[in-house]
Design an enzyme around this catalytic site. Sequence first.
Site, PDB file in Angstrom:
ATOM      1  N   ARG A  90      22.089  16.904  53.815  1.00 11.38           N
ATOM      2  CA  ARG A  90      21.129  17.159  52.823  1.00 11.38           C
ATOM      3  C   ARG A  90      21.331  18.569  52.416  1.00 11.38           C
ATOM      4  O   ARG A  90      21.036  18.759  51.178  1.00 11.38           O
ATOM      5  CB  ARG A  90      19.768  16.909  53.391  1.00 11.38           C
ATOM      6  CG  ARG A  90      18.669  17.331  52.565  1.00 11.38           C
ATOM      7  CD  ARG A  90      17.105  17.161  53.085  1.00 11.38           C
ATOM      8  NE  ARG A  90      16.265  17.343  51.974  1.00 11.38           N
ATOM      9  CZ  ARG A  90      14.785  17.213  52.295  1.00 11.38           C
ATOM     10  NH1 ARG A  90      14.608  16.748  53.147  1.00 11.38           N
ATOM     11  NH2 ARG A  90      13.979  17.522  51.291  1.00 11.38           N
ATOM     12  N   ASN A 144      16.150   6.822  51.598  1.00 13.20           N
ATOM     13  CA  ASN A 144      16.231   7.242  50.127  1.00 13.20           C
ATOM     14  C   ASN A 144      17.670   7.241  49.931  1.00 13.20           C
ATOM     15  O   ASN A 144      18.758   7.296  50.927  1.00 13.20           O
ATOM     16  CB  ASN A 144      15.905   8.567  50.030  1.00 13.20           C
ATOM     17  CG  ASN A 144      14.355   8.820  49.639  1.00 13.20           C
ATOM     18  OD1 ASN A 144      13.813   7.829  48.992  1.00 13.20           O
ATOM     19  ND2 ASN A 144      13.483   9.588  50.331  1.00 13.20           N
ATOM     20  N   CYS A 164       7.900   3.593  49.298  1.00 11.83           N
ATOM     21  CA  CYS A 164       7.926   4.963  49.063  1.00 11.83           C
ATOM     22  C   CYS A 164       6.459   5.381  49.109  1.00 11.83           C
ATOM     23  O   CYS A 164       5.284   4.526  49.054  1.00 11.83           O
ATOM     24  CB  CYS A 164       8.477   5.135  47.658  1.00 11.83           C
ATOM     25  SG  CYS A 164       8.302   7.034  47.052  1.00 11.83           S
ATOM     26  N   HIS A 194      11.032   7.036  42.260  1.00 14.96           N
ATOM     27  CA  HIS A 194      11.118   8.349  41.983  1.00 14.96           C
ATOM     28  C   HIS A 194      11.331   8.686  40.472  1.00 14.96           C
ATOM     29  O   HIS A 194      11.870   9.686  40.179  1.00 14.96           O
ATOM     30  CB  HIS A 194      12.325   8.951  42.781  1.00 14.96           C
ATOM     31  CG  HIS A 194      11.945   9.263  44.271  1.00 14.96           C
ATOM     32  ND1 HIS A 194      12.893  10.041  45.221  1.00 14.96           N
ATOM     33  CD2 HIS A 194      10.988   8.935  44.932  1.00 14.96           C
ATOM     34  CE1 HIS A 194      12.380   9.817  46.436  1.00 14.96           C
ATOM     35  NE2 HIS A 194      11.277   9.297  46.443  1.00 14.96           N
ATOM     36  N   TYR A 244       8.531  13.920  40.643  1.00 14.27           N
ATOM     37  CA  TYR A 244      10.169  13.873  40.603  1.00 14.27           C
ATOM     38  C   TYR A 244      10.402  13.930  39.029  1.00 14.27           C
ATOM     39  O   TYR A 244      11.689  14.118  38.667  1.00 14.27           O
ATOM     40  CB  TYR A 244      10.624  12.598  40.901  1.00 14.27           C
ATOM     41  CG  TYR A 244      10.696  12.604  42.580  1.00 14.27           C
ATOM     42  CD1 TYR A 244      11.572  13.159  43.345  1.00 14.27           C
ATOM     43  CD2 TYR A 244       9.656  12.106  43.233  1.00 14.27           C
ATOM     44  CE1 TYR A 244      11.771  13.181  44.591  1.00 14.27           C
ATOM     45  CE2 TYR A 244       9.803  12.084  44.704  1.00 14.27           C
ATOM     46  CZ  TYR A 244      10.685  12.701  45.518  1.00 14.27           C
ATOM     47  OH  TYR A 244      10.753  12.695  46.711  1.00 14.27           O
TER      48      TYR A 244
END
Length: 421
Positions: A90, A144, A164, A194, A244
């Site tokens: 990440r 995700n 989500c 998102h 987002y």
Amino acid sequence: MKLTVVGGGSTYTPELVDGFARLRGNLPLEELVLVDPAADRLERVGGLARRIFARQGHPGRIVTTGDLDAAVDGADAVLIQLRVGGQAAREQDETWPLECGCVGQETTGAGGLAKALRTVPVVLDIAERVRRRNPRAWIVDFTNPVGIVTRALLQAGHRAVGLCNVAIGFQRRFAGLLDVSPADVHLDHVGLNHLTWETGVRLGGPEGEDVLPRLLSDHADTLAADLHLPRPLLDRLAVVPSYYLRYYYAHDEVVGELRTKPSRAAEVAAMERRLLEMYGDPALDEKPELLAKRGGAYYSEAAVDLTAALLTGSGSPYQVVNTRNSGTFPFLPDDAVIEVQAAVGPKGPSPLPVPPPDALFAGLMANVTAYEDLALRAALHGGRDHVFRALLAHPLVGQYACADTLTDQLIAHNREHLAWA
């Protein structure tokens, strides 16, 4: 009833376990299996999970194991919440895209594509193993990028639903501002994972009074601050966008911010180390307050509600889920995965009718859906050209020179996780 959590060693898991304990009337679990290859993490998380059940008087049994096949054998539902490559991957997803002036983020843009490429093959392998042992089991995906992963699962014929926590977060926030029960708030939640807009906020159900205009009139300054977007933009849109959407509506501003502060991955990694230390304390028998800062707010309530609806037909009659479009939005392919309100039961989710969204929203949805289709092809088939095409299609990239450079960066940073590289 048996439920398996793949990625049970996640620091998220105590949030989920707390929900199972508090809401056991909705989901009567007899066995909860936490499976994870990281034995040290699993031991700490599993110990706290058992203490949470004991503190709240839950009679269910909690099992921890590194054996995936044994974990999913006989499971009524399998919840997947894994992170291939961990926080180290990440950190890379959030860093190298910035070199091209593009957003570095774990679920969208170039970083989101990297995560999809690492994740889709792993999740599909897990799903196949679930299907061989119990083809009637439901798979609930919280991993995700949820839209792409859920689309991969559905295209492969699995009984899958994506989940989500954005919508339930808005529901709780709006309920607080309106001084009503969250159960009384029904969202007209429109878009992709998102990439969503709250186009209506109804009291009492799908046919209830739409109080979004009043909500925006009375609380737009508060909502704008929550979203880190200017109040005039909310006034002009006349909807509440997901936070987002800031990556799209304020892209260059966000890139500038990301270049001058520590990555979210670094913050989360430090938080996870502290949480795991806390989880190892035998006196701790409830989720710590620090976990609320980890992300995933109301994850447990959403997961329990969805799983209960799928397995028993109980729970809320309408829930926001990620599921197959099937004509809900005529301008998207039927096999696209959308995030909308649906009636959910043992046969799965059935999206509620949705008025045609404004062209401003529909255009971006169509663009990102095309990207997700190309991203899934890249995840399934590999190859530099597939990666390049997906990046070129993404509205947060869109320039061939950037797409070329980002393709090389993505492959270089993820080679160990890409079988074809």
